[in-house]
Design an enzyme around this catalytic site. Structure first.
Site, PDB file in Angstrom:
ATOM      1  N   ARG A 161       4.369  31.215 -38.183  1.00 20.48           N
ATOM      2  CA  ARG A 161       4.070  30.881 -39.571  1.00 20.48           C
ATOM      3  C   ARG A 161       4.399  32.036 -40.525  1.00 20.48           C
ATOM      4  NH1 ARG A 161      -0.306  28.212 -42.608  1.00 20.48           N
ATOM      5  NH2 ARG A 161      -1.322  29.659 -44.034  1.00 20.48           N
TER       6      ARG A 161
ATOM      7  N   ASP B 182      -9.148  37.192 -41.325  1.00 19.29           N
ATOM      8  CA  ASP B 182      -9.337  35.897 -41.971  1.00 19.29           C
ATOM      9  C   ASP B 182      -9.241  34.787 -40.910  1.00 19.29           C
ATOM     10  OD1 ASP B 182      -6.714  36.985 -41.873  1.00 19.29           O
ATOM     11  OD2 ASP B 182      -5.976  35.604 -43.370  1.00 19.29           O
TER      12      ASP B 182
ATOM     13  N   ARG C 249      -6.327  29.779 -52.625  1.00 10.10           N
ATOM     14  CA  ARG C 249      -5.089  30.452 -52.240  1.00 10.10           C
ATOM     15  C   ARG C 249      -3.963  29.426 -52.165  1.00 10.10           C
ATOM     16  NH1 ARG C 249      -6.407  31.988 -46.632  1.00 10.10           N
ATOM     17  NH2 ARG C 249      -7.828  30.231 -46.887  1.00 10.10           N
TER      18      ARG C 249
ATOM     19  N   GLU D 106      -0.384  35.447 -30.871  1.00  7.36           N
ATOM     20  CA  GLU D 106      -1.047  36.189 -31.938  1.00  7.36           C
ATOM     21  C   GLU D 106      -2.407  36.707 -31.485  1.00  7.36           C
ATOM     22  OE1 GLU D 106      -2.376  35.230 -36.551  1.00  7.36           O
ATOM     23  OE2 GLU D 106      -2.489  33.664 -35.019  1.00  7.36           O
TER      24      GLU D 106
ATOM     25  N   SER E 228      -4.446  43.307 -51.195  1.00  3.73           N
ATOM     26  CA  SER E 228      -3.692  44.145 -50.265  1.00  3.73           C
ATOM     27  C   SER E 228      -4.147  43.798 -48.846  1.00  3.73           C
ATOM     28  CB  SER E 228      -3.919  45.626 -50.594  1.00  3.73           C
ATOM     29  OG  SER E 228      -3.134  46.454 -49.775  1.00  3.73           O
TER      30      SER E 228
ATOM     31  N   ASN F 108      -0.687  42.085 -49.557  1.00  6.27           N
ATOM     32  CA  ASN F 108      -1.013  41.469 -48.269  1.00  6.27           C
ATOM     33  C   ASN F 108       0.268  41.173 -47.481  1.00  6.27           C
ATOM     34  OD1 ASN F 108      -3.346  38.832 -47.378  1.00  6.27           O
ATOM     35  ND2 ASN F 108      -1.614  39.523 -46.212  1.00  6.27           N
TER      36      ASN F 108
END
Length: 714
Positions: A272, A428, A393, A621, A326, A316
């Site tokens: 992604r 997150d 977002r 990940e 950031s 970010n």
């Protein structure tokens, strides 16, 4: 009595994050001059100016106390906004006395942020609301590639990362004509709109083969086990597949793209995440340095510094919708890793200047004052935050709105800010950010003074001191050393818990430590921001870590809480393994070193088994610490493969431990992880006595041993 009255009454004795409101007016001019001098870097004049300032805790008059009471109300209700050195509430006297090595940024920095943030087409609620309602069936169409991308990256990112075919104004005009008041937009109309106005996904980034890629890096030859040695070669061969450069068309007209252009090739995480991400890149860069890709590494650091020079901070990621936040500031770690490995100091001066600018961002935009409850000492500590948040977002619009709809609308603004602040943390999401340690609708990220961020900034201050010393700039070096010493004192006064022998995040909303258990509680071991001479303290911290519930069968889980959020149990993440392993080694205790080695072996074996599983040859990940080789689950998107920082940490660990982990040791460790009891036998018949799944076979010669028992199914 009003609770805030009690707080005000005890202001001299309690630990508050409220700001100095009571400095004398006659000192304003002198103090402002001292501040301006410090920001301009004139250290001699600064010291002379400071010598005339007598710094002490101010007295509060009635008006000050009334203002303080209002501030406490705002703090407790969660309404407090970006409290920082840029705030008029923070008096220049306090700044000057702290001698922070800050300077005034170039005026173009703010202009650049505003110019690149003017991306209404990529942050348009009307469009995202329609996409939320029936975007998938519209966007998928008849293209198999679209279906694959939507599965991988999600609907919103598939939309906003596609370049525009026309100017923003023209696309907005087309959309406004399409969406008339009271009309309902059909999926077919939306599909046509996208086809006419958006180009193909990822056409803004071009695969590029890195010129410095080396097929046989030297560290590989030192790896003892042949299977691990082959794996290291295969991981090294993945770097070209993750390398990208920005298309020239982005540089010619950035307004049609969500991508932020950088000059040199970059390494993307994968899946992604097809852009450069800030803190991910440090661990990718560690792997690149291990693989001797020094030119690529240097170009990546140049890219990072160019972002600081342009925007005053590193976003970010390199997308325009990330310009409100950031990520953990690890640029100084990248620079120190590069210089230590290559001995190349040709960019030392310009990189240090960029680091000064980044430090300025964190100490003006993300800072909170905390008063020590016993001594009354004022400390500056940092938190995660996000600027100018007006809604969900863009890249995760649907997920944010799902949570927001369960809240009262007056809470939406703070909720969206706290969610974005959690993204700035890199975690997150996690129960760590939830007031109830369970659900994101109680997210309070911006209220927290966090251990890991302050440890990273401590390291940044120490690194900047060393870099300035290398440049012969001793006043600046001394200022950064002093700032690091103050931060270490702050961490050990505000976050250290004597009873539990670890460091906890601090909630400025209720003036108390949050005693949840997370790997971040042990970041000071990595940073070295505690009394490293105190053997008893180290033994107590090690005992606390071993009993924390964070040590899993296949790695270190982020927390012991199974919340369903991806930065919680049972998930383990490569960067946190690296931080804790490094911290354990730095303790210089035999027991800690042994635990670091064992943790490294478990992590490497789980990653290796995941790589071999079903012959997938995939790196994930995140991983599940309860199942050897299993990928992690949870989160707001599907599990991702690639994967830059996972590869980087594995390669770095293989460089460190490859010569120690011989085949016999790895077999023994893996059998322990699989909970198998093995008896080594010589089977003269050649018959396989141990039935084992295919993905486990590479490490074993089956005609030499038999498994007697196994409590785990694969």
């Amino acid at each position: 009595m009003d609770p805030s009255d009690a707080v005000v009454k005890g202001v001299r004795h309690r630990c508050l994050s409220t700001l100095d409101l009571g400095a004398a007016a006659q000192d304003d001019k002198a103090d402002t001059s001292a501040l301006a001098t410090s920001r301009n870097g004139n250290s001699d004049a600064l010291r002379k100016s400071l010598s005339t300032i007598s710094y002490a805790a101010p007295d509060y008059d009635l008006k000050d106390l009334q203002e303080l009471k209002k501030e406490v109300h705002a703090l407790r209700s969660g309404r407090i906004k970006a409290v920082g050195l840029h705030s008029p509430m923070l008096h220049p006297r306090r700044l000057a006395a702290l001698q922070l090595p800050l300077r005034q940024d170039d005026a173009t920095v703010g202009t650049n942020v505003a110019r690149y943030s003017d991306n209404s087409i990529f942050n348009m609620p009307d469009l995202m609301h329609i996409v939320e309602r029936h975007g998938r069936e519209t966007l998928e169409g008849e293209k198999a590639e679209n279906k694959r991308k939507l599965d991988e990256i999600g609907v919103e990112k598939f939309v906003i990362d596609r370049p525009l075919k026309h100017s923003q104004d023209k696309v907005l005009e087309s959309f406004s004509k399409l969406v008339q008041k009271g009309s309902i937009l059909s999926p077919e109309q939306l599909r046509i709109f996208f086809e006419e106005n958006f180009s193909d996904y990822s056409s803004d980034l071009i695969p590029v083969f890195p010129a410095d890629w080396c097929p046989f890096p030297k560290f590989v030859t030192a790896i003892d086990d042949p299977q691990m040695r082959l794996w290291a070669k295969q991981l090294n061969a993945m770097w070209p597949s993750l390398c990208r450069k920005v298309s020239d068309s982005v540089k010619q007209d950035f307004s049609k793209y969500s991508l932020i252009d950088v000059e040199h090739p970059m390494v993307v995480p994968g899946g992604r995440f097809m852009e450069m991400y800030y803190w991910d890149t440090w661990w990718s860069l560690r792997g690149l340095l291990t693989c001797e890709m020094f030119d690529t590494s240097k170009g990546i650091i140049d890219n990072m510094c160019s972002l600081v020079n342009r925007f005053g901070f590193i976003p970010n990621g390199t997308r325009r919708y990330y310009l409100n936040r950031s990520q953990p500031p690890v640029l100084s770690e990248m620079i120190m890793s590069y210089i230590t490995t290559t001995k190349d100091e040709s960019r030392l001066a310009q990189w240090t200047k960029s680091l000064d600018s980044e430090y300025n961002f964190w100490m003006t935009k993300r800072v909170v004052q905390v008063r020590d409850p016993d001594s009354g000492e004022i400390y500056l500590m940092n938190r995660f935050y996000a600027d100018n948040i007006t809604g969900p977002r863009p890249e995760s619009y649907v997920a944010d709105m799902e949570f927001a709809r369960g809240l009262a609308k007056e809470r939406w603004a703070q909720f969206f800010t706290d969610i974005a602040a959690a993204c700035e943390s890199g975690w997150d999401f996690s129960s760590r950010w939830c007031e109830n340690y369970k659900t994101l609708d109680t997210c309070i990220t911006s209220r927290l003074i966090v251990v890991d961020l302050n440890c990273i900034l401590y390291r940044m201050e120490k690194n900047l001191a060393m870099l300035h010393a290398k440049l012969g700039e001793m006043p600046e070096a001394q200022a950064y050393r002093a700032a690091a010493n103050r931060r270490m004192a702050a961490l050990n006064r505000i976050c250290w818990n004597e009873e539990k022998a670890q460091w906890f995040d601090y909630d400025i909303g209720c003036n108390a430590q949050r005693t949840g258990v997370f790997l971040s509680n042990f970041f000071p071991l990595w940073a070295g921001c505690y009394d490293e001479r105190d053997v008893n303290l180290k033994q107590r911290v090690l005992a606390a870590f071993k009993s924390s519930g964070l040590i899993g069968n296949a790695g270190l889980q982020t927390s012991p809480y199974n919340s369903g959020l991806q930065w919680d149990a049972p998930n383990a993440w490569a960067p946190l393994q690296d931080i804790i392993i490094t911290g354990l080694n730095k303790m210089q205790l035999p027991e800690a070193r042994a635990l670091a080695q064992e943790t490294s072996a478990r992590w490497l074996l789980s990653n290796f088994m995941g790589w071999k599983k079903n012959l997938s040859f995939e790196m994930h990940e995140k991983y599940d610490v309860t199942q050897v080789g299993a990928r992690g689950e949870g989160g707001e998107y599907l599990p991702q493969i690639g994967f830059g920082w996972t590869n980087g940490v594995v390669l770095s660990l293989l460089e460190t431990y490859g010569c120690l982990f011989n085949t016999a040791y790895l077999r023994s460790m893996l059998l322990s992880m699989l909970q198998c009891d093995i008896e080594w036998q010589n089977d003269s018949t050649g018959q396989t006595l141990f039935s084992c799944p295919a993905h486990l076979r590479p490490l074993f010669k089956f005609d030499f041993f038999v498994a007697h028992s196994s409590s785990r199914t694969y």
